[in-house]
Design a protein around this motif. Sequence first.
Motif, short mmCIF file in Angstrom:
data_model
loop_
_atom_site.label_atom_id
_atom_site.label_comp_id
_atom_site.label_asym_id
_atom_site.label_seq_id
_atom_site.Cartn_x
_atom_site.Cartn_y
_atom_site.Cartn_z
N SER A 14 -6.73 8.23 4.11
CA SER A 14 -5.86 8.80 5.15
C SER A 14 -5.13 10.06 4.69
CB SER A 14 -4.84 7.77 5.60
OG SER A 14 -3.92 7.49 4.55
N GLU A 15 -4.98 10.22 3.37
CA GLU A 15 -4.16 11.30 2.80
C GLU A 15 -2.73 11.25 3.33
OE1 GLU A 15 -4.40 13.66 0.53
OE2 GLU A 15 -6.39 13.06 -0.12
N ASN A 16 -2.33 10.05 3.78
CA ASN A 16 -0.95 9.84 4.22
C ASN A 16 -0.14 9.36 3.03
OD1 ASN A 16 1.49 9.06 5.36
ND2 ASN A 16 0.56 7.97 7.08
N LEU A 17 0.69 10.21 2.47
CA LEU A 17 1.40 9.90 1.24
C LEU A 17 2.44 8.80 1.40
CD1 LEU A 17 1.83 13.39 -0.43
CD2 LEU A 17 -0.12 11.85 -0.42
N ARG A 18 2.73 8.43 2.64
CA ARG A 18 3.68 7.33 2.84
C ARG A 18 3.14 5.99 2.35
NH1 ARG A 18 4.61 10.90 6.99
NH2 ARG A 18 6.82 11.37 7.44
N TRP A 19 1.82 5.92 2.13
CA TRP A 19 1.25 4.70 1.57
C TRP A 19 1.81 4.41 0.19
CZ3 TRP A 19 -0.99 0.74 3.70
CH2 TRP A 19 -1.65 0.89 4.93
N TRP A 20 2.39 5.41 -0.48
CA TRP A 20 2.98 5.16 -1.79
C TRP A 20 4.15 4.17 -1.70
CZ3 TRP A 20 0.73 5.76 -6.14
CH2 TRP A 20 -0.20 6.79 -6.35
N ILE A 21 4.80 4.11 -0.55
CA ILE A 21 5.89 3.14 -0.38
C ILE A 21 5.33 1.72 -0.43
CG2 ILE A 21 7.69 2.32 1.17
CD1 ILE A 21 7.99 5.15 2.19
N ALA A 22 4.23 1.49 0.31
CA ALA A 22 3.60 0.17 0.31
C ALA A 22 3.08 -0.18 -1.08
CB ALA A 22 2.47 0.13 1.33
N ILE A 23 2.51 0.82 -1.77
CA ILE A 23 2.00 0.60 -3.13
C ILE A 23 3.14 0.22 -4.07
CG2 ILE A 23 0.96 1.76 -5.11
CD1 ILE A 23 -0.62 3.44 -2.98
N GLY A 24 4.25 0.93 -3.97
CA GLY A 24 5.41 0.59 -4.80
C GLY A 24 5.94 -0.80 -4.48
N ALA A 25 5.95 -1.16 -3.20
CA ALA A 25 6.46 -2.47 -2.79
C ALA A 25 5.60 -3.59 -3.37
CB ALA A 25 6.52 -2.57 -1.28
N VAL A 26 4.27 -3.44 -3.31
CA VAL A 26 3.40 -4.51 -3.80
C VAL A 26 3.47 -4.61 -5.32
CG1 VAL A 26 1.20 -3.26 -4.11
CG2 VAL A 26 1.17 -5.62 -3.34
N ILE A 27 3.67 -3.49 -6.01
CA ILE A 27 3.87 -3.56 -7.46
C ILE A 27 5.17 -4.29 -7.79
CG2 ILE A 27 4.38 -2.17 -9.52
CD1 ILE A 27 2.40 -0.09 -8.47
N GLY A 28 6.23 -4.01 -7.04
CA GLY A 28 7.49 -4.70 -7.26
C GLY A 28 7.38 -6.19 -7.01
#
Length: 532
Positions: A164-178
């Motif tokens: 998607s090249e939607n950089l907001r996915w980094w929030i979901a990625i950070g959440a799942v790592i946490g």
Amino acid sequence: MIRGANKWVRINKMTQESRREVRTDNILLILLSLLFLVLHVATSGHYGFHRDELATLDDARHLEWGFVAYPPLTPLVGRFGLSLFGISLIGIRLLPNIALAVAIFVSGLMARELGGNRRAQLLAALAVAVVPIVVIETSVLQYVSFDYLWGVLLTYFLMRLINSENLRWWIAIGAVIGVGMMTKYTMAFFAVSLVGALVLTPIRRHLLSPWPWIGVAVSLLIFMPNFIWQWQHGFISLEFLRHIHARDIRWGRTKGFLPEQLWICTNALLFPLPLMGLWFYFRERKYRLLDWMFVITFALFLIAKARSYYLGPMYPMLIAAGCVVWENWARVKTSTPGFPADGSSAIIKTRTEFSPAIQIRTWMLAAIAIITSFALLTPIAPINSRIWKITSKVQENFVEEIGWPDLVQTVANIYESLPLNQRPQIGIIVGNYGEAGAINLYGPKYNLPPAIGGTNSAWYRSYPQSQPQTLIAVGFDTDYLAKHFEHCDLVAHNTNPYGVINEESQYHPNIYLCRHLLQPWPEFWKGFQWFG
């Protein structure tokens, strides 16, 4: 205008057909996931709680932001299960079963993200459902039960980010790592591998935007309560992990890291799929991030002499990619002659079809994998039957699910045989977390006092204020008891009605009644802490 309108109608029609196809694919993946959920729920109540489940449920009654052996999320799930279902095998194991179903569904979605159609999606979901470590870990409530799901979600979110090249996915990625770090600390290896993969691929350009850093902040915010708990307790989990790791190396549990990738982290019958997946990522430059992430994680675990199953959560992305390769490989072109009505030269029409031979072989292997996986790795065989003698060797967890209520019944018989006026001053001291968890789970039925244990987080709960001098001792040898008590009598044996040989019946068969602790309780307690 008419020509343009017709083109718009065709595009709109294609979009509607595509949406209908996606909905159908989703429904099929959901039905497949529910099928495996039902199968696991139907088989989860056959034996008993595993010793690790008993430890988790024991910690669930003393919720904190951290525990010696693991982060707090799994005990929280155990507390939720106890509140809803009480002492129910099926109820307690329902959430791990649901985690499996979600992982199966998301694995199918990963195949779609990588360009796979319906066959690839269904095969990916099936292939993940029959991975041995998936069947084993998500059939019981352990701190490893949800680790697999977070790994699947992490890699799926990365695919969504790339496509998607939607950089907001980094929030979901950070959440799942946490959340993963609040479940099992091996998520740190996946996070480090992701950083390494970012540096080695063009996606490092994302680091110039704020979104990856927001993701980092989200993960740290989620993990912070456990970090504070660790700081307050001298980072005791690091000491625990060092001890357990040294024990695993000493016992040879890490020697099988490489060969066990074949039959632990993936189903041996479907092992070509993750190999094809590796080739897919290496070939597709767009997804090279995921390729590097797997390779770095693999290397880190290999160097660290980790257990083979630690790498398990990284395999679904390989399986999904392998299914896409399989789907493309299974297509064959067929040509048929066509004869125009005007009698002109014949036209050769070419179309793509799926090879029946390749499909039959693949789905037959998948069917065999399903049957063998459930036959060998789920608790369906009657205890001591011919099948049990095979499955209990393949799945060693089964023998550790036998005999816990019998142990508590035996302890209760000893307790009830003592004079009524002495019982308030009697304690039950145990040598491991399984014994503590069993007595604390089943003991209230017999009005037993809480177990006194020194393993892992139980040590922090300390000893009773009454400081009992008469104790029922479970899980100790005579040398240890002679060192700490004035007198001990052998009063019972720890057995089970099936005669199953497990850790308790083999190594801790005797139960003693001990009197007069030779040291004051505070002094004795200092040396009573250990890891297990």
